[in-house]
Design an enzyme around this catalytic site. Structure first.
Site, PDB file in Angstrom:
ATOM      1  N   SER A 231       0.857  -1.184   0.000  1.00  0.00           N
ATOM      2  CA  SER A 231       0.000   0.000   0.000  1.00  0.00           C
ATOM      3  C   SER A 231       0.897   1.240   0.000  1.00  0.00           C
ATOM      4  O   SER A 231       1.800   1.333  -0.830  1.00  0.00           O
ATOM      5  CB  SER A 231      -0.945  -0.037   1.202  1.00  0.00           C
ATOM      6  OG  SER A 231      -1.895   1.003   1.116  1.00  0.00           O
TER       7      SER A 231
ATOM      8  N   HIS B 269      -2.303  -1.130  -3.524  1.00  0.00           N
ATOM      9  CA  HIS B 269      -3.333  -0.101  -3.362  1.00  0.00           C
ATOM     10  C   HIS B 269      -2.881   1.157  -4.101  1.00  0.00           C
ATOM     11  O   HIS B 269      -1.809   1.695  -3.819  1.00  0.00           O
ATOM     12  CB  HIS B 269      -3.529   0.235  -1.883  1.00  0.00           C
ATOM     13  CG  HIS B 269      -3.997  -0.920  -1.056  1.00  0.00           C
ATOM     14  ND1 HIS B 269      -3.936  -0.918   0.325  1.00  0.00           N
ATOM     15  CD2 HIS B 269      -4.539  -2.120  -1.396  1.00  0.00           C
ATOM     16  CE1 HIS B 269      -4.430  -2.054   0.796  1.00  0.00           C
ATOM     17  NE2 HIS B 269      -4.789  -2.805  -0.231  1.00  0.00           N
TER      18      HIS B 269
ATOM     19  N   ASP C 148      -4.648  -4.759   5.932  1.00  0.00           N
ATOM     20  CA  ASP C 148      -4.923  -5.579   4.753  1.00  0.00           C
ATOM     21  C   ASP C 148      -3.728  -6.480   4.452  1.00  0.00           C
ATOM     22  O   ASP C 148      -2.583  -6.023   4.406  1.00  0.00           O
ATOM     23  CB  ASP C 148      -5.230  -4.690   3.546  1.00  0.00           C
ATOM     24  CG  ASP C 148      -5.770  -5.485   2.364  1.00  0.00           C
ATOM     25  OD1 ASP C 148      -6.259  -6.612   2.578  1.00  0.00           O
ATOM     26  OD2 ASP C 148      -5.685  -4.984   1.228  1.00  0.00           O
TER      27      ASP C 148
END
Length: 378
Positions: free
Chosen positions: A196, A223, A315
């Site tokens: 991310s 992400h 996540d």
């Protein structure tokens, strides 16, 4: 928040600076402390004002966004949010160079459209700024080295070449006594890399370190803001010996190739190695690293490897645990090399990581784990 977050707006368009200021001024937790119209002015204002975050344009006169990012991160490390008005190939390339130089994230600039769309853009921008402004960024010395080399060349001097160090043996902080085993049987193994905030540069580094004909299929879940995944693929492909492409529904994964999850959809694999793309709102973050890793754990079991890199939140932690429980191997990025240690720490705290490694050691572990044929895959 006890004190409002202090924001510096950098854009060569006076209209865009006014628009961004108006959007941020509506939130009591934010205060705009200054503006700059070009990169050189941005560097001076960053040193003078010491803001909590800088919104930084891509194309500017005097000094573009890449060199501005390098200089700020070398001398006045500050969280940087890149704002771009264009998704053209040229601007996307500059954008990802800025992320590689230390900028934290990217968003498309707000558009002068209807009021509802503008309000959604404002909410998204404010939310992103509040998340990134609290990140403790590190100094990137490349900007200083680049400036020193340029000064030496101006003075007629040549920089001394550093001897290339030999690669050390595989090591790192292990959370278990087990070591990685080499996969030598079919079906081919699958590596899932999740990242991310701060991830694009690390993912690019890891992919660039894998050899042509690498014996595993590689799946990347990064992400990224909507509209930027295709440009990210092109940027990463420029430094990798492996072919890298956006995932297509129904396509079959292959060893020696990299597929990247498109933005706004989840990527799953079935037991035949075919891609399924889902837009079901199962989790808040999409693409979700957890969903991809869990599907790979179910389909490939001990042939799966999970790698969880820098990022905010949790996540990937559950997905890593699924891979480990299925007999696969799991690697978390170490804290010292992370922009944000949130996701790897969550996996470590969950007991989901076999080892904790910096990016160069992650490359070594991935190469050691997979038996790569000598002949490359074309």
């Amino acid at each position: 928040m006890s004190q409002p977050l202090r924001i510096l707006i950098v854009d060569d368009s006076a209209l865009m600076r006014r628009m961004i200021r108006a959007m941020l001024d509506r939130d009591p937790d934010l205060t705009v402390v200054g503006e700059a119209a070009d990169g050189r002015e941005a560097i001076a204002r960053a040193a003078e004002l010491r803001p909590d975050l800088i919104t930084l344009d891509v194309r500017m006169p005097v000094m573009d966004g890449v060199e501005t990012t390098r200089q700020i991160m070398a001398y006045q490390p500050t969280p940087i949010l890149v704002l771009t008005a264009s998704l053209s190939r040229y601007d996307i390339d500059i954008t990802f160079q800025m992320l590689g130089a230390g900028a934290l994230d990217v968003m498309e600039k707000p558009q002068l459209s209807d009021g509802a769309a503008l309000e959604r853009a404002r909410i998204a921008l404010v939310r992103k700024i509040k998340l990134l402004a609290r990140v403790k960024v590190v100094t990137h010395l490349r900007g200083r080295r680049k400036q020193n080399v340029e000064l030496s060349m101006v003075n007629g001097e040549l920089p001394n070449k550093q001897a290339t160090a030999t690669s050390p043996s595989l090591g790192g902080t292990s959370t278990t006594d087990h070591s990685p085993f080499t996969i030598q049987h079919s079906p081919f193994p699958v590596v899932v890399i999740g990242a991310s905030t701060g991830g694009p540069g690390v993912v690019r580094q890891i992919l660039a370190g894998l050899p042509r004909g690498y014996g595993a299929a590689v799946v990347v879940v990064q992400h990224i803001a909507q509209g930027f995944s295709a440009g990210m693929v092109e940027w990463m492909a420029g430094s990798s010996a492996l072919p890298i492409m956006l995932a297509d529904a129904g396509a079959a994964i292959r060893p020696g190739q990299v597929i990247v999850a498109p933005d706004r959809v989840d990527l799953l694999l079935d037991d035949k190695g075919r891609v399924k793309l889902s837009a079901l709102p199962l989790l808040l973050q999409r693409p979700a690293i957890d969903i991809t890793m869990q599907s790979v754990a179910e389909a490939y079991g001990p042939l799966a490897t999970g790698v969880l890199l820098t990022g905010m939140g949790r996540d990937g932690a559950l997905g890593m645990r699924s891979i480990r429980r299925a007999g696969g191997y799991t690697i978390a990025q170490d804290e010292a090399s992370c922009t944000i240690f949130g996701m790897p720490k969550a996996a470590i705290d969950l007991g989901a990581a076999h080892v904790v490694l910096p990016p160069d050691k992650i490359i070594e572990a991935l190469i050691a784990r997979v038996d790569t044929p000598r002949r490359g895959i074309t």
